[in-house]
Enzyme design. Structure first.
Site, mmCIF file in Angstrom:
data_model
loop_
_atom_site.group_PDB
_atom_site.id
_atom_site.type_symbol
_atom_site.label_atom_id
_atom_site.label_comp_id
_atom_site.label_asym_id
_atom_site.label_seq_id
_atom_site.Cartn_x
_atom_site.Cartn_y
_atom_site.Cartn_z
ATOM 1 N N GLY A 9 0.834 -1.195 0.000
ATOM 2 C CA GLY A 9 0.000 0.000 0.000
ATOM 3 C C GLY A 9 0.871 1.248 0.000
ATOM 4 N N ASN A 10 2.195 1.052 -0.036
ATOM 5 C CA ASN A 10 3.147 2.154 -0.004
ATOM 6 C C ASN A 10 3.201 2.823 -1.373
ATOM 7 O OD1 ASN A 10 5.670 3.572 -0.344
ATOM 8 N ND2 ASN A 10 6.415 2.574 1.510
ATOM 9 N N ASP A 69 9.628 -6.470 0.336
ATOM 10 C CA ASP A 69 9.887 -6.066 1.704
ATOM 11 C C ASP A 69 11.292 -5.511 1.697
ATOM 12 O OD1 ASP A 69 8.658 -5.814 4.310
ATOM 13 O OD2 ASP A 69 10.331 -7.016 5.012
ATOM 14 N N ASP A 157 15.716 8.069 1.846
ATOM 15 C CA ASP A 157 16.512 8.525 0.702
ATOM 16 C C ASP A 157 17.276 9.829 0.961
ATOM 17 O OD1 ASP A 157 15.673 6.279 -0.654
ATOM 18 O OD2 ASP A 157 14.470 7.355 -2.138
ATOM 19 N N ARG A 183 16.110 -1.923 -5.013
ATOM 20 C CA ARG A 183 14.862 -2.357 -5.651
ATOM 21 C C ARG A 183 15.085 -2.582 -7.147
ATOM 22 N NH1 ARG A 183 11.983 1.059 -3.276
ATOM 23 N NH2 ARG A 183 11.539 -0.376 -1.581
#
Length: 197
Positions: A9-10, A69, A157, A183
């Site tokens: 949901g991020n 995750d 970040d 990622r």
């Protein structure tokens, strides 16, 4: 185009992954768009939590699922915040509150002891009962800066400094970040595997 549910949901993760997957022929739908609640993250590792999230999303939707995750692990803090990165400053903490807590925790740590890495585990699960989920791990080394810099990205970040680039992750464009990030690495491995499957 194959529809795949993204088990998060991020909004930052949805934006990054949808951008990275756009050219691969996958129609990525965030689980929130399908009315899927977040899975309870009861695992002790990034891998366990990613599998829990992917399996939950696949079970509720009947679609293949991708789960991420990820988090920041700081060496001098024994890997913290780690799996608790999103709630380091408390259960409903904002990105800014988490970042400020980490800066405060590390205020007396010298430069040569500020090593950290972002870790990302991506899981691709074909269906809820998939006995062999595909698991990919990307790692992005850097250092914790003493103060925030940059407006891009999300989470930690602005304080994640990459020496070879001479800037924080928040000072990179989305395209630059995706080319080198944890990622981006995990996703490249996943796409290479799916292409050759």
């Amino acid at each position: 185009m194959q529809k795949v549910v993204l088990a998060t949901g991020n909004p930052g993760k949805v934006r990054e992954l949808a951008q990275l997957l756009a050219d691969f022929g996958l129609d990525i739908v965030a689980q929130t768009e399908l009315g899927v609640d977040s899975a309870e993250e009861t695992g002790l590792t990034f891998i366990e939590n990613a599998i829990l999230k992917a399996r939950h999303a696949a079970q509720v939707t009947g679609l293949p699922a991708i789960a991420d995750d990820s988090g920041l692990s700081v060496d001098i803090l024994g890997g913290a915040p780690g799996i608790y990165s999103a709630r380091y400053a408390g259960e409903n903490a904002t990105d800014q509150q988490n970042l400020e807590k980490l800066l405060d925790t590390m205020k007396d740590i010298p430069d040569d002891q500020r090593q950290a890495q972002f870790n990302c585990v991506l899981v691709y699960i074909r269906h809820a009962e998939d006995p062999t989920p595909l698991v990919f791990h990307g790692r992005w080394p850097g250092f914790i800066a003493h103060k925030s810099a940059g407006n891009g990205g999300f989470g930690y970040d602005p304080i994640f400094y990459i020496p070879e680039l001479g800037c924080t992750a928040a000072e990179l464009t989305g395209e630059q970040k995706n080319a080198v990030s944890h990622r981006g690495q995990a996703l490249k491995m996943m796409l290479d595997t799916l292409r050759n499957a």
